[in-house]
Motif scaffolding. Structure first.
Motif, PDB file in Angstrom:
ATOM      1  N   ALA A   1       0.666  49.267   1.702  1.00  0.00           N
ATOM      2  CA  ALA A   1       0.344  48.893   3.078  1.00  0.00           C
ATOM      3  C   ALA A   1       1.602  48.721   3.915  1.00  0.00           C
ATOM      4  O   ALA A   1       1.649  49.109   5.095  1.00  0.00           O
ATOM      5  N   GLN A   2       2.649  48.150   3.286  1.00  0.00           N
ATOM      6  CA  GLN A   2       3.902  47.955   4.016  1.00  0.00           C
ATOM      7  C   GLN A   2       4.538  49.295   4.381  1.00  0.00           C
ATOM      8  O   GLN A   2       5.024  49.495   5.507  1.00  0.00           O
ATOM      9  N   LYS A   3       4.538  50.246   3.447  1.00  0.00           N
ATOM     10  CA  LYS A   3       5.091  51.569   3.733  1.00  0.00           C
ATOM     11  C   LYS A   3       4.295  52.271   4.828  1.00  0.00           C
ATOM     12  O   LYS A   3       4.862  52.941   5.692  1.00  0.00           O
ATOM     13  N   ARG A   4       2.972  52.109   4.777  1.00  0.00           N
ATOM     14  CA  ARG A   4       2.145  52.732   5.808  1.00  0.00           C
ATOM     15  C   ARG A   4       2.473  52.166   7.185  1.00  0.00           C
ATOM     16  O   ARG A   4       2.593  52.898   8.159  1.00  0.00           O
ATOM     17  N   ASP A   5       2.629  50.864   7.264  1.00  0.00           N
ATOM     18  CA  ASP A   5       2.950  50.227   8.552  1.00  0.00           C
ATOM     19  C   ASP A   5       4.315  50.697   9.049  1.00  0.00           C
ATOM     20  O   ASP A   5       4.493  50.963  10.246  1.00  0.00           O
ATOM     21  N   GLN A   6       5.293  50.800   8.123  1.00  0.00           N
ATOM     22  CA  GLN A   6       6.624  51.259   8.526  1.00  0.00           C
ATOM     23  C   GLN A   6       6.579  52.704   9.016  1.00  0.00           C
ATOM     24  O   GLN A   6       7.236  53.066   9.998  1.00  0.00           O
ATOM     25  N   GLY A   7       5.769  53.529   8.334  1.00  0.00           N
ATOM     26  CA  GLY A   7       5.626  54.911   8.767  1.00  0.00           C
ATOM     27  C   GLY A   7       5.005  55.020  10.141  1.00  0.00           C
ATOM     28  O   GLY A   7       5.436  55.832  10.974  1.00  0.00           O
ATOM     29  N   GLU A   8       4.002  54.212  10.410  1.00  0.00           N
ATOM     30  CA  GLU A   8       3.359  54.239  11.721  1.00  0.00           C
ATOM     31  C   GLU A   8       4.315  53.776  12.813  1.00  0.00           C
ATOM     32  O   GLU A   8       4.359  54.334  13.908  1.00  0.00           O
ATOM     33  N   GLN A   9       5.140  52.766  12.510  1.00  0.00           N
ATOM     34  CA  GLN A   9       6.110  52.298  13.487  1.00  0.00           C
ATOM     35  C   GLN A   9       7.159  53.365  13.768  1.00  0.00           C
ATOM     36  O   GLN A   9       7.584  53.572  14.909  1.00  0.00           O
ATOM     37  N   GLY A  10       7.599  54.091  12.700  1.00  0.00           N
ATOM     38  CA  GLY A  10       8.579  55.157  12.895  1.00  0.00           C
ATOM     39  C   GLY A  10       8.029  56.292  13.739  1.00  0.00           C
ATOM     40  O   GLY A  10       8.697  56.814  14.621  1.00  0.00           O
ATOM     41  N   ALA A  11       6.768  56.652  13.464  1.00  0.00           N
ATOM     42  CA  ALA A  11       6.146  57.718  14.240  1.00  0.00           C
ATOM     43  C   ALA A  11       6.003  57.314  15.698  1.00  0.00           C
ATOM     44  O   ALA A  11       6.197  58.123  16.610  1.00  0.00           O
ATOM     45  N   GLN A  12       5.672  56.031  15.929  1.00  0.00           N
ATOM     46  CA  GLN A  12       5.541  55.558  17.310  1.00  0.00           C
ATOM     47  C   GLN A  12       6.872  55.613  18.026  1.00  0.00           C
ATOM     48  O   GLN A  12       6.966  55.977  19.203  1.00  0.00           O
ATOM     49  N   GLY A  13       8.005  55.297  17.293  1.00  0.00           N
ATOM     50  CA  GLY A  13       9.326  55.354  17.897  1.00  0.00           C
ATOM     51  C   GLY A  13       9.701  56.784  18.265  1.00  0.00           C
ATOM     52  O   GLY A  13      10.293  57.030  19.321  1.00  0.00           O
ATOM     53  N   ASP A  14       9.349  57.732  17.394  1.00  0.00           N
ATOM     54  CA  ASP A  14       9.657  59.142  17.697  1.00  0.00           C
ATOM     55  C   ASP A  14       8.918  59.597  18.925  1.00  0.00           C
ATOM     56  O   ASP A  14       9.451  60.314  19.782  1.00  0.00           O
ATOM     57  N   ASP A  15       7.651  59.188  19.062  1.00  0.00           N
ATOM     58  CA  ASP A  15       6.846  59.577  20.213  1.00  0.00           C
ATOM     59  C   ASP A  15       7.457  59.002  21.493  1.00  0.00           C
ATOM     60  O   ASP A  15       7.522  59.688  22.536  1.00  0.00           O
ATOM     61  N   GLU A  16       7.940  57.778  21.427  1.00  0.00           N
ATOM     62  CA  GLU A  16       8.532  57.175  22.609  1.00  0.00           C
ATOM     63  C   GLU A  16       9.815  57.904  22.984  1.00  0.00           C
ATOM     64  O   GLU A  16      10.133  58.091  24.156  1.00  0.00           O
ATOM     65  N   GLY A  17      10.603  58.319  21.951  1.00  0.00           N
ATOM     66  CA  GLY A  17      11.842  59.050  22.233  1.00  0.00           C
ATOM     67  C   GLY A  17      11.557  60.389  22.883  1.00  0.00           C
ATOM     68  O   GLY A  17      12.233  60.798  23.840  1.00  0.00           O
ATOM     69  N   GLU A  18      10.541  61.073  22.414  1.00  0.00           N
ATOM     70  CA  GLU A  18      10.176  62.353  23.012  1.00  0.00           C
ATOM     71  C   GLU A  18       9.738  62.152  24.460  1.00  0.00           C
ATOM     72  O   GLU A  18      10.013  62.955  25.340  1.00  0.00           O
ATOM     73  N   GLY A  19       9.052  61.036  24.728  1.00  0.00           N
ATOM     74  CA  GLY A  19       8.593  60.771  26.095  1.00  0.00           C
ATOM     75  C   GLY A  19       9.740  60.571  27.052  1.00  0.00           C
ATOM     76  O   GLY A  19       9.699  60.993  28.210  1.00  0.00           O
TER      77      GLY A  19
END
Length: 475
Positions: free
Chosen positions: A455-473
């Motif tokens: 669960a912790q790895k999944r949460d970290q992965g989701e946070q990383g993906a959200q950061g990438d999306d914000e950077g692309e924006g």
């Protein structure tokens, strides 16, 4: 199982005019049961008017006041369009039965301030004692002292959950005995039969619950949580009657019963799946019921709508006697095991808490064991209502198993088994308690750790993906 699980009879009205009132109440029928309380319907011929005139047979012996009341009650019965049980009628009859008092002449009374204080103090002290013998925290947010009428009011919602599934099957059977092409033509008759069936169930349940209210000492006497969640409830009037011939001080009787009520409250409050598991098993039993419709088919075309006593007699003849099926036997085995585990756990922890403090602990324990294991009034009442005996037949085996678990694994290890139903002992484990106690315990800690890491790895992965999306924006 009762010979007449669906035999219905309205309790007689309490006479208000002494012998004169009794004589008045007996007018119009002395030849048999009067299921609807209508004078004139107890005789085979219907009363003094003779069998050739059904209206005279039903109403000829009534005075005008009785006649108006009879028409009003009959109208209420036939106009009922609710579920399979007329619960308004059940409540009214239960309250009426309570008001009449028990067979020994003891009438219901309001609970006084002193009795309320005594119950509150007993439950508070019981909870304090239980803190040292179980890891489950207190489950009683409030302690209440109920009159018998208050017990009826508070427990009817759970009775509804327990009885409705069985009554639903019976109601469906009443509408299925005619060929499909005839059901449309017989619609009014079938509707009337369903209304009368709901009324008859209401009468039977109301009377049974009203009688039971004169015997129970709390809200968990049948091993099921009949009262509202978070309330430890005792009935002072019934506790007084319960302890009258035991030779035990009243304070000790009240404390011991408070221990049992508080222990049940802890279990049902902190084992979230337990209540639905028990009630679901009862419902599973109801789904396995096979209503014997052959008798219904024989009499349905002969029932006189103006003579409901014919349907009453058919009911008393076992028309709706539940049949044994594999589904029912399996559900009953599961329920008996679950009840034995609940009652065995309560028995074990209550005795551990009471033994050092109450001189009557051993005697009270044996009294309660016999009351539960031999099938007391509560079990008989439930068997009458739906043909199911709530008897923890293996109470002593279960109590020994829980005590052995305490010695081998400690309080936390014993109570931890309630975390999931798959962790609990089974019926075969009650046959070999030592084997279960010393069996290698399942270690869920590694599984929990792996699930937590995933669960912790999944949460970290989701946070990383959200950061990438914000950077692309931003680009």
């Amino acid at each position: 199982m009762s010979d007449t699980p669906f035999g219905f009879g309205l309790p007689p009205e309490e006479p208000t005019g002494g012998d004169e009132g009794k004589e008045k109440g007996n007018q119009g029928g002395q030849g048999g049961p009067n299921p609807f309380g209508f004078p004139g319907m107890g005789l085979p011929g219907g009363g003094q008017g003779g069998a050739d005139n059904p209206f005279a047979a039903m109403f000829g012996s009534m005075n005008p006041n009785d006649l108006g009341a009879a028409f009003q009650q009959l109208g209420q019965m036939l106009s009922y369009e609710g579920g399979p049980v007329n619960w308004d009628m059940a409540k009214d009859i239960a309250r009426q039965t309570v008001a009449q008092g028990t067979a020994d002449g003891v009438k219901d009374t309001s609970v006084g301030i002193a009795e309320k204080s005594a119950v509150e103090e007993a439950v508070r002290l019981a909870d304090h004692w239980l803190d040292g013998v179980t890891s489950l925290p207190s489950g009683a947010t409030t302690a209440v002292a109920w009159s018998r009428a208050e017990w009826v009011e508070a427990t009817l919602p759970v009775w509804k959950e327990l009885v409705d599934p069985v009554a639903e099957r019976v109601g469906a059977a009443m509408g299925s005995v005619l060929p499909e092409e005839m059901q449309a033509m017989a619609g009014p008759l079938l509707g009337m039969m369903r209304s009368m069936g709901g009324a008859m169930f209401g009468q039977q349940i109301g009377q049974a619950v009203g009688v039971l209210a004169g015997e129970v000492v709390g809200s968990t006497d049948i091993g099921l949580p009949l009262g509202p969640a978070g309330k430890a409830a005792l009935l002072p009037l019934n506790i007084e009657g319960f302890g009258k011939d035991l030779g035990v001080p009243a304070e000790e009787v009240r404390l011991y019963l408070a221990l049992r009520e508080a222990a049940h409250a802890r279990l049902f409050a902190h084992v979230p799946w337990l209540r639905s598991h028990l009630l679901g098993t009862v419902e599973g039993y109801a789904r396995g019921i096979k209503v014997d419709t052959s008798k219904l088919e024989d009499v349905v075309g002969q029932i006189d709508p103006l003579n409901p006593e014919q349907l009453q007699e058919a009911l008393q003849g076992g028309m709706f006697q539940p049949q044994d099926t594999p589904e029912q036997k399996a559900a009953l085995a599961r329920l008996e095991t679950a009840l034995a585990l609940v009652e065995g756990w309560v028995d074990a922890v209550v005795h551990e808490a009471a033994k050092p403090r109450l001189t009557s602990a051993d005697a009270m324990r044996e009294t309660m064991r016999r009351r539960r294991a031999s099938g007391g009034p509560a079990e008989q009442t439930f068997a009458t209502l739906i043909g199911l005996e709530l008897r923890p037949r293996r109470l002593r085996d279960a109590s020994r198993l829980w005590a052995s678990l305490t010695d081998a694994r400690g309080v936390d290890g014993r109570d931890g088994l309630w975390e999931h139903p798959d962790m609990l002992p089974t019926a075969s484990d009650l046959d070999d308690p030592d084997g279960f106690v010393h069996r290698e315990q399942l270690d869920f800690s590694e599984i929990d750790k792996m699930l937590g890491e995933a669960a912790q790895k999944r949460d970290q992965g989701e946070q990383g993906a959200q950061g990438d999306d914000e950077g692309e924006g931003k680009k």
